[in-house]
Design an enzyme around this catalytic site. Sequence first.
Site, PDB file in Angstrom:
ATOM      1  N   LYS A  21      -3.818   3.429  -2.222  1.00 32.01           N
ATOM      2  CA  LYS A  21      -4.919   4.215  -2.494  1.00 32.01           C
ATOM      3  C   LYS A  21      -4.697   5.524  -1.912  1.00 32.01           C
ATOM      4  O   LYS A  21      -4.463   5.759  -0.853  1.00 32.01           O
ATOM      5  CB  LYS A  21      -6.169   3.742  -2.024  1.00 32.01           C
ATOM      6  CG  LYS A  21      -6.431   2.317  -2.673  1.00 32.01           C
ATOM      7  CD  LYS A  21      -7.509   1.558  -1.745  1.00 32.01           C
ATOM      8  CE  LYS A  21      -7.734   0.448  -2.575  1.00 32.01           C
ATOM      9  NZ  LYS A  21      -8.575  -0.686  -1.538  1.00 32.01           N
ATOM     10  N   MET A  31      -8.795   9.344   8.823  1.00 34.57           N
ATOM     11  CA  MET A  31      -9.345   9.822   7.626  1.00 34.57           C
ATOM     12  C   MET A  31     -10.443  10.814   7.883  1.00 34.57           C
ATOM     13  O   MET A  31     -11.400  11.019   7.318  1.00 34.57           O
ATOM     14  CB  MET A  31      -9.931   8.554   7.052  1.00 34.57           C
ATOM     15  CG  MET A  31      -9.146   7.334   6.699  1.00 34.57           C
ATOM     16  SD  MET A  31     -10.071   6.059   5.887  1.00 34.57           S
ATOM     17  CE  MET A  31     -10.509   5.104   7.379  1.00 34.57           C
ATOM     18  N   ASP A  36       0.848  -1.176  -0.095  1.00 38.80           N
ATOM     19  CA  ASP A  36      -0.006  -0.011   0.057  1.00 38.80           C
ATOM     20  C   ASP A  36       0.698   1.318  -0.202  1.00 38.80           C
ATOM     21  O   ASP A  36       2.068   1.293   0.164  1.00 38.80           O
ATOM     22  CB  ASP A  36      -0.861   0.039   1.096  1.00 38.80           C
ATOM     23  CG  ASP A  36      -2.238  -0.870   1.051  1.00 38.80           C
ATOM     24  OD1 ASP A  36      -2.268  -1.314  -0.164  1.00 38.80           O
ATOM     25  OD2 ASP A  36      -2.892  -1.234   1.969  1.00 38.80           O
TER      26      ASP A  36
END
Length: 258
Positions: free
Chosen positions: A56, A170, A34
Amino acid sequence: MGKVYIVGAGPGDVELITVKGLRAIQEADVILYDRLINQELLNEASSTTDLVFCGKSPDNHALSQPSINSLLCKFALQGKTVTRLKGGDPFVFGRGGEEAEELSRRSIPFEIIPGITSGIAAPAYAGIPVTHREYSSSVSFITGVSYRGLDEEDYWEHVAKSMDTLCIYMGVKKLPQICQRLMKHGRNPATPIALVHWGTVNHQHTVTGTLSNIVEKAKEVKNPSMIIVGEVVKLREQLQWFETIANESDIPVTQVVG
């Protein structure tokens, strides 16, 4: 039949990966990694290991989640040892559960190797204990968005009243709404809050304030950042240690993929 290891690479500091996770990197035929893993970990892989980037960012996905799931199965069905390397812990907002479900559905052997999640590590490196006998006996790890099917107001009403300390993943883009909703549903506007940007690496940066003023104070802070809400943030003034060491150190800044 091969096997898949779903591995937590930790929050950024290369030394925070587990011994078992490191071995999974060293023994892998293929590594799917990742964006937020420390790229120095890839140096531990064999020179013959295939490296596949699956990173991502909020507005750009190198591979979709279904594509990642399919690749894990494809390589394992070729008889390869596959390491799925994820930032933090794979089962803490890492979508590792979805990948494990697909492997299970296809009867492909797998193991989960936990990692240190940024919700614990970033506050610790900023000098903020998420629990403390005098300030907090409970902590909740949440995201800046509600899960599907739950009304936003219901979600934040529950969150605001649930735990002493909130560690929010997030949430930077929604910081104004988060603060507004926490205050609307009962949190004191003077509640301390911190944002830790790039936690545990040498360019870590922390901004503190209160629910009423943090939006203005942290307007330049971007992802990836952990948000910590609660009285424990007060302890940073006394306990901060890492940023002082990093600023005084001659060690080059740790590089992270992405």
